[in-house]
Design a protein around this motif. Sequence first.
Motif, PDB file in Angstrom:
ATOM      1  N   THR A  33       0.802  -1.218   0.000  1.00 42.41           N
ATOM      2  CA  THR A  33       0.000   0.000   0.000  1.00 42.41           C
ATOM      3  C   THR A  33       0.841   1.276   0.000  1.00 42.41           C
ATOM      4  OG1 THR A  33      -0.130  -0.014   2.417  1.00 42.41           O
ATOM      5  CG2 THR A  33      -1.895  -1.124   1.215  1.00 42.41           C
ATOM      6  N   ARG A  34       0.261   2.301  -0.577  1.00 41.76           N
ATOM      7  CA  ARG A  34       0.769   3.663  -0.483  1.00 41.76           C
ATOM      8  C   ARG A  34      -0.447   4.567  -0.396  1.00 41.76           C
ATOM      9  NH1 ARG A  34       4.489   5.449   1.842  1.00 41.76           N
ATOM     10  NH2 ARG A  34       6.313   4.955   0.577  1.00 41.76           N
ATOM     11  N   ALA A  35      -0.461   5.484   0.589  1.00 44.30           N
ATOM     12  CA  ALA A  35      -1.656   6.293   0.841  1.00 44.30           C
ATOM     13  C   ALA A  35      -1.322   7.777   0.826  1.00 44.30           C
ATOM     14  CB  ALA A  35      -2.286   5.902   2.177  1.00 44.30           C
ATOM     15  N   PRO A  36      -1.469   8.443  -0.322  1.00 42.20           N
ATOM     16  CA  PRO A  36      -1.250   9.895  -0.374  1.00 42.20           C
ATOM     17  C   PRO A  36      -2.355  10.651   0.353  1.00 42.20           C
ATOM     18  CG  PRO A  36      -2.112   9.077  -2.456  1.00 42.20           C
ATOM     19  CD  PRO A  36      -1.836   7.872  -1.622  1.00 42.20           C
TER      20      PRO A  36
ATOM     21  N   VAL B  71      -8.197  14.296   2.469  1.00 45.92           N
ATOM     22  CA  VAL B  71      -8.650  13.055   1.837  1.00 45.92           C
ATOM     23  C   VAL B  71      -7.438  12.148   1.642  1.00 45.92           C
ATOM     24  CG1 VAL B  71      -9.706  11.995  -0.191  1.00 45.92           C
ATOM     25  CG2 VAL B  71     -10.555  14.190   0.650  1.00 45.92           C
ATOM     26  N   PHE B  72      -7.519  10.958   2.214  1.00 52.45           N
ATOM     27  CA  PHE B  72      -6.480   9.951   2.052  1.00 52.45           C
ATOM     28  C   PHE B  72      -6.987   8.876   1.090  1.00 52.45           C
ATOM     29  CE2 PHE B  72      -6.018  11.865   6.185  1.00 52.45           C
ATOM     30  CZ  PHE B  72      -4.653  11.984   6.397  1.00 52.45           C
ATOM     31  N   LEU B  73      -6.145   8.465   0.170  1.00 52.46           N
ATOM     32  CA  LEU B  73      -6.485   7.377  -0.750  1.00 52.46           C
ATOM     33  C   LEU B  73      -5.459   6.259  -0.553  1.00 52.46           C
ATOM     34  CD1 LEU B  73      -7.276   9.394  -4.011  1.00 52.46           C
ATOM     35  CD2 LEU B  73      -8.893   8.564  -2.269  1.00 52.46           C
ATOM     36  N   ARG B  74      -5.896   5.138  -0.022  1.00 46.12           N
ATOM     37  CA  ARG B  74      -4.985   4.024   0.256  1.00 46.12           C
ATOM     38  C   ARG B  74      -4.972   3.070  -0.941  1.00 46.12           C
ATOM     39  NH1 ARG B  74      -4.569  -0.913   3.845  1.00 46.12           N
ATOM     40  NH2 ARG B  74      -2.618  -0.701   5.022  1.00 46.12           N
ATOM     41  N   PHE B  75      -3.942   3.221  -1.764  1.00 46.36           N
ATOM     42  CA  PHE B  75      -3.755   2.377  -2.946  1.00 46.36           C
ATOM     43  C   PHE B  75      -3.135   1.056  -2.515  1.00 46.36           C
ATOM     44  CE2 PHE B  75      -4.140   6.541  -4.697  1.00 46.36           C
ATOM     45  CZ  PHE B  75      -4.478   6.432  -6.044  1.00 46.36           C
ATOM     46  N   ALA B  76      -3.636  -0.060  -3.050  1.00 49.33           N
ATOM     47  CA  ALA B  76      -3.080  -1.386  -2.753  1.00 49.33           C
ATOM     48  C   ALA B  76      -2.707  -2.079  -4.055  1.00 49.33           C
ATOM     49  CB  ALA B  76      -4.086  -2.230  -1.976  1.00 49.33           C
ATOM     50  N   TYR B  77      -1.491  -2.662  -4.084  1.00 48.23           N
ATOM     51  CA  TYR B  77      -0.951  -3.261  -5.302  1.00 48.23           C
ATOM     52  C   TYR B  77      -0.520  -4.705  -5.078  1.00 48.23           C
ATOM     53  CZ  TYR B  77      -0.407   1.611  -6.828  1.00 48.23           C
ATOM     54  OH  TYR B  77      -0.619   2.918  -7.162  1.00 48.23           O
TER      55      TYR B  77
ATOM     56  N   LEU C  63       2.814  12.483  -0.953  1.00 48.92           N
ATOM     57  CA  LEU C  63       2.602  11.196  -1.617  1.00 48.92           C
ATOM     58  C   LEU C  63       2.408  10.074  -0.602  1.00 48.92           C
ATOM     59  CD1 LEU C  63       2.382   9.769  -4.295  1.00 48.92           C
ATOM     60  CD2 LEU C  63       4.868   9.603  -4.392  1.00 48.92           C
ATOM     61  N   SER C  64       2.956  10.250   0.596  1.00 49.79           N
ATOM     62  CA  SER C  64       2.656   9.334   1.699  1.00 49.79           C
ATOM     63  C   SER C  64       2.004  10.116   2.824  1.00 49.79           C
ATOM     64  CB  SER C  64       3.929   8.654   2.226  1.00 49.79           C
ATOM     65  OG  SER C  64       3.638   7.915   3.395  1.00 49.79           O
ATOM     66  N   GLY C  65       0.798   9.740   3.173  1.00 49.39           N
ATOM     67  CA  GLY C  65       0.079  10.412   4.242  1.00 49.39           C
ATOM     68  C   GLY C  65       0.043   9.615   5.538  1.00 49.39           C
ATOM     69  N   ASN C  66       0.910   8.590   5.635  1.00 50.75           N
ATOM     70  CA  ASN C  66       1.049   7.752   6.836  1.00 50.75           C
ATOM     71  C   ASN C  66      -0.124   6.818   7.090  1.00 50.75           C
ATOM     72  OD1 ASN C  66       3.604   8.599   7.434  1.00 50.75           O
ATOM     73  ND2 ASN C  66       3.144   9.264   9.518  1.00 50.75           N
ATOM     74  N   LEU C  67      -1.077   6.763   6.197  1.00 49.15           N
ATOM     75  CA  LEU C  67      -2.148   5.784   6.312  1.00 49.15           C
ATOM     76  C   LEU C  67      -1.772   4.506   5.559  1.00 49.15           C
ATOM     77  CD1 LEU C  67      -4.965   6.201   7.773  1.00 49.15           C
ATOM     78  CD2 LEU C  67      -5.952   6.178   5.494  1.00 49.15           C
ATOM     79  N   CYS C  68      -0.545   4.471   5.043  1.00 50.22           N
ATOM     80  CA  CYS C  68      -0.093   3.303   4.257  1.00 50.22           C
ATOM     81  C   CYS C  68      -0.110   2.004   5.074  1.00 50.22           C
ATOM     82  CB  CYS C  68       1.301   3.552   3.674  1.00 50.22           C
ATOM     83  SG  CYS C  68       1.488   5.173   2.894  1.00 50.22           S
ATOM     84  N   SER C  69       0.454   1.833   6.241  1.00 43.37           N
ATOM     85  CA  SER C  69       1.386   2.694   6.948  1.00 43.37           C
ATOM     86  C   SER C  69       2.730   1.988   6.960  1.00 43.37           C
ATOM     87  CB  SER C  69       0.884   2.964   8.364  1.00 43.37           C
ATOM     88  OG  SER C  69       1.772   3.736   9.100  1.00 43.37           O
TER      89      SER C  69
END
Length: 410
Positions: free
Chosen positions: A131-134, A183-189, A222-228
């Motif tokens: 994950t990466r959460a901007p 707004v946080f968007l948690r992308f998962a790959y 680009l990272s909002g710490n919700l990745c985390s």
Amino acid sequence: MTDTDPEALADRVRSGDLRLHELEAHADHDTAATARRLLLKDETDADLETVGAYAFDAEAADSAIENMIGAAQIPMGVVGPVSIDGGAAEGAYHLPLATTEGALLASVNRGLSVIESAGGAAARVTKTGMTRAPVFRVDGVVEAAETVEWVGKNLETLREAAESTTSHGELLDVEPYVVGDSVFLRFAYDTKDAMGMNMATIATGEACNVVEAETPASLVALSGNLCSDKKPAAINAVEGRGRSVTADVVIPGEIVEERLHTTADAIAEANTRKNLIGSAKAGSLGFNAHAANVVGAAFLATGQDEAQVVEGANTITTMDARPNEEGSSDLYASVSLASLEVGTVGGGTKLPTQSEALDVLGLRGGGDPAGSNADALAEVIAVGALAGELSLLAALASRHLASAHEDLGR
């Protein structure tokens, strides 16, 4: 022009002609490392002879470190073999572990031996997603809702943008979270056999350009710490990150008594009172005895990002006494690692020592199908963690922990 004299190169740094990080542009990597050791010896009186006695070409570490002076050599051992019935790992495996903690490998090896006596362990990767959460700025909740609605309707557009940056990674999902005007968007790959943090970051950056162009949202970070990433976080315990993997085994009561010198009921009680109640009282995110020990040692041995041990330690251990036909109890034992971030390609896995450790596992490089080698590595590490939990809890239940350390001189 390449300088082959490390002392001359060091003199250029002393005179201000070169800066420390520029040496590789004027000399080969080994000469540059030697020059830095000379500078440090002059400035600190430290003898760096052992630090400089590394066994690989320094150029091999160029993508892994800057301002290289040598290598930190950590003792590496091996535990096993142990039979694993996994979704990707199938057969008998030796697990290389690198550590400075005496008695660790002896303890893990004891656990693996008991697991093997019980017929081996089962393991499965149950979820995958790096994950990466901007985090974006909006004017207020109305614009936040507009942004979330657009993301929900345009996942394919974001997938196309993200996947244009990689030939292997696949965007699985984007989960929005709103906090006031953030707004946080948690992308998962699915990053296949790579741990994939860099892959996810680059892909998410491209997708963020689309979000900014199509919504009122403005990217803040680009990272909002919700990745985390590399921080204790409940979201990783609940949603997972990297690979979520579970391993378990049922050990007959007679083996528990003969090999571990205690009972299934005693181990189960120790686990409940220590790992579950004690961890809850402490406010812990991990409910285990020492899963980080095995995760950390395996990470160092196989070239994983050692800072992500904090997520790998996010483990729940369960132990249950199951009545058997003999009138005693068998022991059911499991570990569930919610956020184990591992890869078999890229990063530190390319270093010679770590590549050899992956060769011991038969998991070096990309798997067929893609992702299977990293899945197998996660499953083997999980079984190693299970063995460590079993051995330590048995030592506590039998009150042998202190004497075991004394016997090994640790």
